[in-house]
Design an enzyme around this catalytic site. Structure first.
Site, PDB file in Angstrom:
ATOM      1  N   LYS A 182      73.210  58.097  71.639  1.00 49.55           N
ATOM      2  CA  LYS A 182      74.125  58.068  70.500  1.00 49.55           C
ATOM      3  C   LYS A 182      73.817  59.258  69.600  1.00 49.55           C
ATOM      4  CE  LYS A 182      75.560  54.096  67.798  1.00 49.55           C
ATOM      5  NZ  LYS A 182      75.044  52.874  67.188  1.00 49.55           N
TER       6      LYS A 182
HETATM    7  C1  E4P Z   1      77.526  50.798  65.818  1.00 51.74           C
HETATM    8  O1  E4P Z   1      77.165  51.374  66.807  1.00 51.74           O
HETATM    9  C2  E4P Z   1      76.715  50.638  64.604  1.00 51.74           C
HETATM   10  O2  E4P Z   1      75.413  50.292  64.995  1.00 51.74           O
HETATM   11  C3  E4P Z   1      77.194  49.497  63.736  1.00 51.74           C
HETATM   12  O3  E4P Z   1      78.369  48.924  64.214  1.00 51.74           O
HETATM   13  C4  E4P Z   1      77.165  49.761  62.266  1.00 51.74           C
HETATM   14  O4  E4P Z   1      77.642  48.624  61.582  1.00 51.74           O
HETATM   15  P1  E4P Z   1      77.424  48.358  60.021  1.00 51.74           P
HETATM   16  O5  E4P Z   1      78.439  49.165  59.286  1.00 51.74           O
HETATM   17  O6  E4P Z   1      77.673  46.901  59.857  1.00 51.74           O
HETATM   18  O7  E4P Z   1      76.011  48.765  59.724  1.00 51.74           O
END
Ligand code: E4P
Length: 224
Positions: free
Chosen positions: A83
């Site tokens: 990522k």
């Molecule tokens: C996605 O890959 C992220 O880890 C995640 O969805 C972030 O979500 P949040 O905005 O609830 O922290």
């Protein structure tokens, strides 16, 4: 639509996997930090628990560091997807990792132009953060629909992985918009099952059954 869990909690992953509905996992530095365990152990445990892509996020500040990290992550398990953030350095890292056969999830996507760039860079997934857009009074789902249109117009293969999901309606709306994947916290995954009328209906059926079961269906009861 594929269901991913957005977590680094092994117990949550085990529970979702047991239902046969889990297609993958996404993590981020905040989620891994919450576990308070060795980073590599957490990543290995997740990869051994779920059969599907596991997104692991880099924390390097420039493309060189991100590429190095990504290559190390990819060696942990064949299901690791690296990522990278949707910034110039992240996109550079994406191109390089993709050229080395490593799958990339471009994260922190908040606009259609960013999603277009992720697809052109060969990302396997783009992660629009819809909850965080809703938080600032922008409609996160409009972004998902825009990305879908753009990707369809040009036949991009990058999958739309809807992230920052806060409630079941986000999942339903993402499915209606044609997103490929929804990644959600375990709490939201559980909520997908729930409806008060289902609970009430079940309660009534069983109450009616229990009133008469011994009188009218003795043979069925004996089989139970
Ligand atoms: C996605 O890959 C992220 O880890 C995640 O969805 C972030 O979500 P949040 O905005 O609830 O922290």
């Amino acid at each position: 639509m594929k269901f991913f869990l957005d977590t680094a909690d092994i117990e949550e992953i085990r529970r979702a996997r047991a239902l046969g509905l889990l297609d993958g996992v996404t993590t981020n530095p905040s989620l891994i930090a919450k576990e308070g365990r060795n980073f590599w152990e957490v990543v290995k445990d997740i990869c051994q628990t779920v059969q599907g892509p596991v997104s692991v996020e880099v924390v390097g500040l420039n493309a060189t560091e991100m590429i190095e990290e990504g290559k190390r992550f990819a060696k942990v398990h064949k299901n690791v997807v690296v990522k990278v953030p949707l910034i110039e350095e992240g996109i550079q890292a994406c191109r390089e990792l993709v050229s080395q056969g490593i799958r990339v999830n471009v994260t922190l996507c908040f606009s259609p132009s960013q999603a277009l760039i992720a697809a052109k860079a060969g990302a396997t997934y783009v992660s629009p953060f819809i909850g965080r857009l809703d938080d600032i009074s922008q409609n996160g789902m409009d972004l998902v629909r825009d990305i879908r249109t753009i990707y369809q117009n040009y036949g991009f293969k990058t999958e739309i992985l809807v992230a920052s999901i806060r409630h079941p309606l986000h999942v339903v709306e993402a499915a209606k918009a044609g997103a490929h994947v929804a990644t959600m916290p375990y709490k939201v995954f559980n909520q997908l099952f729930q409806h008060p009328q289902t609970d009430l209906g079940l309660e009534r059926f069983l109450a009616d059954w229990n009133k008469v079961k011994d009188k009218i269906f003795p043979e069925q009861i004996s089989c139970l």
